[in-house]
Design a protein around this motif. Structure first.
Motif, PDB file in Angstrom:
ATOM      1  N   THR A  80      -8.178 -15.605 -11.639  1.00  0.00           N
ATOM      2  CA  THR A  80      -7.519 -14.403 -11.134  1.00  0.00           C
ATOM      3  C   THR A  80      -8.028 -13.203 -11.919  1.00  0.00           C
ATOM      4  N   SER A  81      -7.972 -12.039 -11.296  1.00  0.00           N
ATOM      5  CA  SER A  81      -8.410 -10.828 -11.995  1.00  0.00           C
ATOM      6  C   SER A  81      -7.710  -9.611 -11.418  1.00  0.00           C
ATOM      7  N   GLY A  82      -7.621  -8.565 -12.240  1.00  0.00           N
ATOM      8  CA  GLY A  82      -6.989  -7.325 -11.829  1.00  0.00           C
ATOM      9  C   GLY A  82      -7.998  -6.283 -11.397  1.00  0.00           C
ATOM     10  N   GLU A  83      -7.494  -5.225 -10.774  1.00  0.00           N
ATOM     11  CA  GLU A  83      -8.310  -4.070 -10.387  1.00  0.00           C
ATOM     12  C   GLU A  83      -7.435  -2.837 -10.478  1.00  0.00           C
ATOM     13  N   VAL A  84      -7.947  -1.776 -11.085  1.00  0.00           N
ATOM     14  CA  VAL A  84      -7.166  -0.553 -11.241  1.00  0.00           C
ATOM     15  C   VAL A  84      -7.074   0.184  -9.906  1.00  0.00           C
ATOM     16  N   GLU A  85      -5.863   0.665  -9.588  1.00  0.00           N
ATOM     17  CA  GLU A  85      -5.652   1.378  -8.330  1.00  0.00           C
ATOM     18  C   GLU A  85      -4.650   2.514  -8.503  1.00  0.00           C
ATOM     19  N   PRO A  86      -4.854   3.632  -7.775  1.00  0.00           N
ATOM     20  CA  PRO A  86      -3.783   4.614  -7.679  1.00  0.00           C
ATOM     21  C   PRO A  86      -2.665   4.026  -6.827  1.00  0.00           C
ATOM     22  N   VAL A  87      -1.435   4.296  -7.213  1.00  0.00           N
ATOM     23  CA  VAL A  87      -0.287   3.767  -6.487  1.00  0.00           C
ATOM     24  C   VAL A  87       0.615   4.933  -6.099  1.00  0.00           C
ATOM     25  N   LEU A  88       0.880   5.058  -4.810  1.00  0.00           N
ATOM     26  CA  LEU A  88       1.753   6.119  -4.296  1.00  0.00           C
ATOM     27  C   LEU A  88       3.096   5.502  -3.932  1.00  0.00           C
ATOM     28  N   ILE A  89       4.164   6.092  -4.447  1.00  0.00           N
ATOM     29  CA  ILE A  89       5.520   5.613  -4.185  1.00  0.00           C
ATOM     30  C   ILE A  89       6.251   6.670  -3.373  1.00  0.00           C
ATOM     31  N   TYR A  95       7.891  11.852  -3.588  1.00  0.00           N
ATOM     32  CA  TYR A  95       6.716  11.002  -3.796  1.00  0.00           C
ATOM     33  C   TYR A  95       6.390  10.962  -5.284  1.00  0.00           C
ATOM     34  N   TYR A  96       5.921   9.793  -5.716  1.00  0.00           N
ATOM     35  CA  TYR A  96       5.494   9.613  -7.101  1.00  0.00           C
ATOM     36  C   TYR A  96       4.101   8.986  -7.099  1.00  0.00           C
ATOM     37  N   LEU A  97       3.346   9.292  -8.150  1.00  0.00           N
ATOM     38  CA  LEU A  97       2.027   8.692  -8.344  1.00  0.00           C
ATOM     39  C   LEU A  97       2.032   7.922  -9.645  1.00  0.00           C
ATOM     40  N   THR A  98       1.470   6.717  -9.622  1.00  0.00           N
ATOM     41  CA  THR A  98       1.300   5.957 -10.846  1.00  0.00           C
ATOM     42  C   THR A  98       0.030   5.122 -10.752  1.00  0.00           C
ATOM     43  N   VAL A  99      -0.166   4.244 -11.724  1.00  0.00           N
ATOM     44  CA  VAL A  99      -1.341   3.383 -11.748  1.00  0.00           C
ATOM     45  C   VAL A  99      -0.883   1.936 -11.684  1.00  0.00           C
ATOM     46  N   LEU A 163     -11.135   7.197  -0.126  1.00  0.00           N
ATOM     47  CA  LEU A 163     -10.262   8.035   0.698  1.00  0.00           C
ATOM     48  C   LEU A 163      -9.064   8.472  -0.124  1.00  0.00           C
ATOM     49  N   PRO A 164      -8.633   9.731  -0.019  1.00  0.00           N
ATOM     50  CA  PRO A 164      -7.414  10.144  -0.713  1.00  0.00           C
ATOM     51  C   PRO A 164      -6.247   9.242  -0.308  1.00  0.00           C
ATOM     52  N   ILE A 165      -5.411   8.885  -1.254  1.00  0.00           N
ATOM     53  CA  ILE A 165      -4.350   7.931  -0.960  1.00  0.00           C
ATOM     54  C   ILE A 165      -3.351   8.489   0.054  1.00  0.00           C
ATOM     55  N   THR A 166      -3.218   9.813   0.125  1.00  0.00           N
ATOM     56  CA  THR A 166      -2.340  10.389   1.136  1.00  0.00           C
ATOM     57  C   THR A 166      -2.898  10.156   2.543  1.00  0.00           C
ATOM     58  N   VAL A 181      11.224   4.546   5.223  1.00  0.00           N
ATOM     59  CA  VAL A 181      11.391   3.402   4.331  1.00  0.00           C
ATOM     60  C   VAL A 181      10.864   3.732   2.941  1.00  0.00           C
ATOM     61  N   ALA A 182      11.436   3.075   1.940  1.00  0.00           N
ATOM     62  CA  ALA A 182      10.970   3.227   0.562  1.00  0.00           C
ATOM     63  C   ALA A 182       9.741   2.342   0.389  1.00  0.00           C
ATOM     64  N   LEU A 183       8.615   2.962   0.107  1.00  0.00           N
ATOM     65  CA  LEU A 183       7.320   2.290   0.154  1.00  0.00           C
ATOM     66  C   LEU A 183       6.577   2.419  -1.163  1.00  0.00           C
ATOM     67  N   VAL A 184       5.894   1.337  -1.556  1.00  0.00           N
ATOM     68  CA  VAL A 184       4.923   1.374  -2.653  1.00  0.00           C
ATOM     69  C   VAL A 184       3.573   1.006  -2.057  1.00  0.00           C
ATOM     70  N   LEU A 185       2.602   1.919  -2.172  1.00  0.00           N
ATOM     71  CA  LEU A 185       1.281   1.740  -1.568  1.00  0.00           C
ATOM     72  C   LEU A 185       0.198   1.727  -2.641  1.00  0.00           C
ATOM     73  N   PHE A 186      -0.546   0.618  -2.732  1.00  0.00           N
ATOM     74  CA  PHE A 186      -1.737   0.547  -3.564  1.00  0.00           C
ATOM     75  C   PHE A 186      -2.908   1.082  -2.748  1.00  0.00           C
ATOM     76  N   GLY A 187      -3.656   2.047  -3.321  1.00  0.00           N
ATOM     77  CA  GLY A 187      -4.610   2.803  -2.517  1.00  0.00           C
ATOM     78  C   GLY A 187      -6.053   2.363  -2.548  1.00  0.00           C
ATOM     79  N   GLY A 188      -6.358   1.203  -3.138  1.00  0.00           N
ATOM     80  CA  GLY A 188      -7.746   0.751  -3.190  1.00  0.00           C
ATOM     81  C   GLY A 188      -8.350   0.974  -4.562  1.00  0.00           C
ATOM     82  N   THR A 189      -9.548   0.419  -4.774  1.00  0.00           N
ATOM     83  CA  THR A 189     -10.138   0.442  -6.105  1.00  0.00           C
ATOM     84  C   THR A 189     -11.610   0.790  -6.072  1.00  0.00           C
ATOM     85  N   ARG A 190     -12.151   1.040  -7.261  1.00  0.00           N
ATOM     86  CA  ARG A 190     -13.571   1.314  -7.431  1.00  0.00           C
ATOM     87  C   ARG A 190     -14.333   0.011  -7.642  1.00  0.00           C
ATOM     88  N   PRO A 191     -15.667   0.051  -7.447  1.00  0.00           N
ATOM     89  CA  PRO A 191     -16.475  -1.145  -7.732  1.00  0.00           C
ATOM     90  C   PRO A 191     -16.402  -1.523  -9.211  1.00  0.00           C
TER      91      PRO A 191
END
Length: 230
Positions: A80-89, A95-99, A163-166, A181-191
């Motif tokens: 298993t492995s992780g990937e850094v992503e912007p997260v929009l709540i 709206y909130y932004l986190t990692v 793409l911008p997470i918005t 709805v109350a949503l948590v969205l992971f916006g994708g990652t870099r290579p």
């Protein structure tokens, strides 16, 4: 979706306490701006058995109980492995932004991407930037993200290639979302820097918005002895 109530206790970078009860968790994939490069990457993955997505960007709804701010997460396998992503709540009328980290089971990925993402917890930082409603104007291209695994740099760069997470959120809302709805969205990652997955123990993620405090996420992965690969 899970009907179990999930509550996250967070804090803004200004020190205000925030509690959210998300009802939806969605992980977006293939969010690169260069659609030709995205298509090439999909073809590469298909060649090693990873199923093609149904749409681009792709959206993977998961149970909200996958979300965690814990410093240690348990996974069911060693690959298993992780990937850094912007997260929009989107919650509490703002709206909130986190990692966050889209931690994924790479062996299961060849069976199904949805299954591979659902197999692992989705860590997010406990600190957020409040953007307001509608979200404050942010120079998404200037945001820098980095990740490390076992102390070694794993990913680094700005979000200018994504793409911008918005915009990703707007596409999700058109397909199957709802602003109610109350949503948590992971916006994708870099290579990945070297293009190779690493299966480490200690993960660190960082997201820097110019003029704002850096958002940081650290967590440790544990694998039950019964699930370790020989």
């Amino acid at each position: 979706m899970s009907t179990t109530a999930t509550r996250l206790r967070l804090a803004t970078v200004d020190g205000a306490e925030v509690e959210i009860a998300p009802s939806h968790l969605v992980v977006a994939g293939y969010t690169g701006r260069d659609q030709e490069a995205v298509r090439h990457h999909i073809d590469e993955l298909a060649a090693i058995g990873v199923p093609e997505p149904e749409s681009i960007p792709a959206f993977y709804p998961l149970d909200v109980d996958r979300l965690t701010t814990a410093g240690e997460v348990e996974v069911s396998g060693s690959a298993t492995s992780g990937e850094v992503e912007p997260v929009l709540i989107r919650a509490n009328g703002t709206y909130y932004l986190t990692v966050g980290s889209d931690h994924t089971d790479r062996e299961m990925e060849t069976v199904g991407i949805q299954l591979s993402k659902a197999a692992c917890p989705k860590p997010i930082a406990s600190t957020v930037i409040e953007l307001g409603d509608p979200p404050a104007l942010v120079d998404w291209d200037a945001i820098t993200v980095r990740s490390w695994v076992d102390g070694k740099l794993y990913q680094e760069g700005t979000l200018a290639s994504m793409l911008p997470i918005t915009q990703v959120l707007a596409e999700w809302d058109q397909i199957g979302g709802s602003a109610d709805v109350a949503l948590v969205l992971f916006g994708g990652t870099r290579p990945l820097i070297d293009g190779t997955f690493r299966y480490g123990r200690d993960w660190r993620m960082e997201l820097q918005v110019p003029g704002r405090p850096t958002l940081e996420l650290t967590y440790t992965v544990s694998v039950p002895d019964s699930a370790r690969s020989n």
